[in-house]
Write an enzyme that holds these catalytic residues in place. Sequence first.
Site, PDB file in Angstrom:
ATOM      1  N   ASN A  87      -8.050  27.414 -14.832  1.00 19.14           N
ATOM      2  CA  ASN A  87      -7.910  28.203 -13.593  1.00 19.14           C
ATOM      3  C   ASN A  87      -6.453  28.270 -13.156  1.00 19.14           C
ATOM      4  O   ASN A  87      -5.979  29.313 -12.692  1.00 19.14           O
ATOM      5  CB  ASN A  87      -8.780  27.615 -12.478  1.00 19.14           C
TER       6      ASN A  87
ATOM      7  N   GLY B  37      -7.018  22.782 -16.680  1.00 13.18           N
ATOM      8  CA  GLY B  37      -6.136  23.729 -15.998  1.00 13.18           C
ATOM      9  C   GLY B  37      -6.295  25.176 -16.409  1.00 13.18           C
ATOM     10  O   GLY B  37      -5.344  25.967 -16.300  1.00 13.18           O
TER      11      GLY B  37
ATOM     12  N   THR C  15     -13.006  21.865   4.118  1.00 16.17           N
ATOM     13  CA  THR C  15     -13.215  21.237   5.434  1.00 16.17           C
ATOM     14  C   THR C  15     -13.688  19.801   5.198  1.00 16.17           C
ATOM     15  O   THR C  15     -13.847  19.373   4.052  1.00 16.17           O
ATOM     16  CB  THR C  15     -14.260  22.020   6.248  1.00 16.17           C
TER      17      THR C  15
ATOM     18  N   ILE D 260     -11.862  13.386  -4.046  1.00 13.23           N
ATOM     19  CA  ILE D 260     -12.251  13.742  -2.682  1.00 13.23           C
ATOM     20  C   ILE D 260     -11.091  13.358  -1.778  1.00 13.23           C
ATOM     21  O   ILE D 260     -10.545  12.253  -1.880  1.00 13.23           O
ATOM     22  CB  ILE D 260     -13.552  13.015  -2.291  1.00 13.23           C
TER      23      ILE D 260
ATOM     24  N   MET E 278     -10.201  16.534  -9.266  1.00 14.93           N
ATOM     25  CA  MET E 278     -11.431  15.749  -9.177  1.00 14.93           C
ATOM     26  C   MET E 278     -11.284  14.536  -8.248  1.00 14.93           C
ATOM     27  O   MET E 278     -11.658  13.418  -8.586  1.00 14.93           O
ATOM     28  CB  MET E 278     -11.847  15.291 -10.590  1.00 14.93           C
TER      29      MET E 278
ATOM     30  N   HIS F 142     -15.462  26.055  -6.603  1.00 14.69           N
ATOM     31  CA  HIS F 142     -16.614  25.208  -6.935  1.00 14.69           C
ATOM     32  C   HIS F 142     -17.535  25.987  -7.882  1.00 14.69           C
ATOM     33  O   HIS F 142     -17.837  27.167  -7.618  1.00 14.69           O
ATOM     34  CB  HIS F 142     -17.366  24.833  -5.644  1.00 14.69           C
TER      35      HIS F 142
HETATM   36  C1  GRF Z   1     -13.875  24.583 -12.761  1.00 20.00           C
HETATM   37  O1  GRF Z   1     -15.118  24.891 -13.296  1.00 20.00           O
HETATM   38  C2  GRF Z   1     -13.938  24.463 -11.274  1.00 20.00           C
HETATM   39  O2  GRF Z   1     -14.943  25.231 -10.678  1.00 20.00           O
HETATM   40  C3  GRF Z   1     -14.232  23.012 -11.058  1.00 20.00           C
HETATM   41  O3  GRF Z   1     -13.544  22.347 -12.074  1.00 20.00           O
HETATM   42  C4  GRF Z   1     -13.379  23.215 -13.203  1.00 20.00           C
HETATM   43  C5  GRF Z   1     -11.930  23.198 -13.556  1.00 20.00           C
HETATM   44  O4  GRF Z   1     -11.667  23.812 -14.793  1.00 20.00           O
HETATM   45  N1  GRF Z   1     -13.853  22.619  -9.721  1.00 20.00           N
HETATM   46  P1  GRF Z   1     -10.159  24.033 -15.271  1.00 20.00           P
HETATM   47  O5  GRF Z   1      -9.457  22.689 -15.236  1.00 20.00           O
HETATM   48  O6  GRF Z   1      -9.517  25.008 -14.337  1.00 20.00           O
HETATM   49  O7  GRF Z   1     -10.249  24.555 -16.669  1.00 20.00           O
END
Ligand code: GRF
Length: 198
Positions: free
Chosen positions: A16, A14, A143, A94, A92, A111
Amino acid sequence: MRSVKTAILISGHGSNLQAILDAATAPDYPAEIALVISNVETAYGLMRAQNAGITTVTIPHGNYPSREAFDAMVDASLKTHGIELVVMAGFMRILSDGFVHEWQGKLINIHPSLLPKHKGLNTHARAIAAGDTEHGATVHWVTLELDSGEIIAQSSTHIMAADTPETLKQKVHALEHALYPEAVKKVATGMLITKKNP
Ligand code: GRF
């Protein structure tokens, strides 16, 4: 000022999510982070959300007989909380076609590659193996086709001879933490403008 009711979907660390939560403390940020959903009970991101006083919901995917049944729970939770924008940040899973149809135009993802290069997993190792000189991160609309929706924003870095998948991962993460809050801001601002001018 009105802000867009936003949910963030996570599965893990987490970082991000944290970057967006931090940005959203600015009074003029156009997205209100109203909900964090995780499919993993032990995801550290849940703690980050709770520390920020955000409502969290855990929906362990293993408890559901099918992808569609899991997605239906996510959909119901988003609707219960009046969510207008869904931000996938290290989620993670789909998503089923039905879910994507329902949320298309309100669903974004980050991504770790310069799309359209390196869709799917292990992007850092694949960028090195391909002899790429540039690598980075992309925020895009979600999409039906995996990692193929229209690009909202990108950020890039050079690949150095000494880089390994691990060093690249760290560099890309740092890029993401600046990129994603700005991209969410751009999308939410667009939504507010569209709503004002029907
Ligand atoms: C990131 O690198 C993002 O691009 C990918 O998963 C990772 C998530 O990292 N989809 P975090 O959980 O936000 O640290």
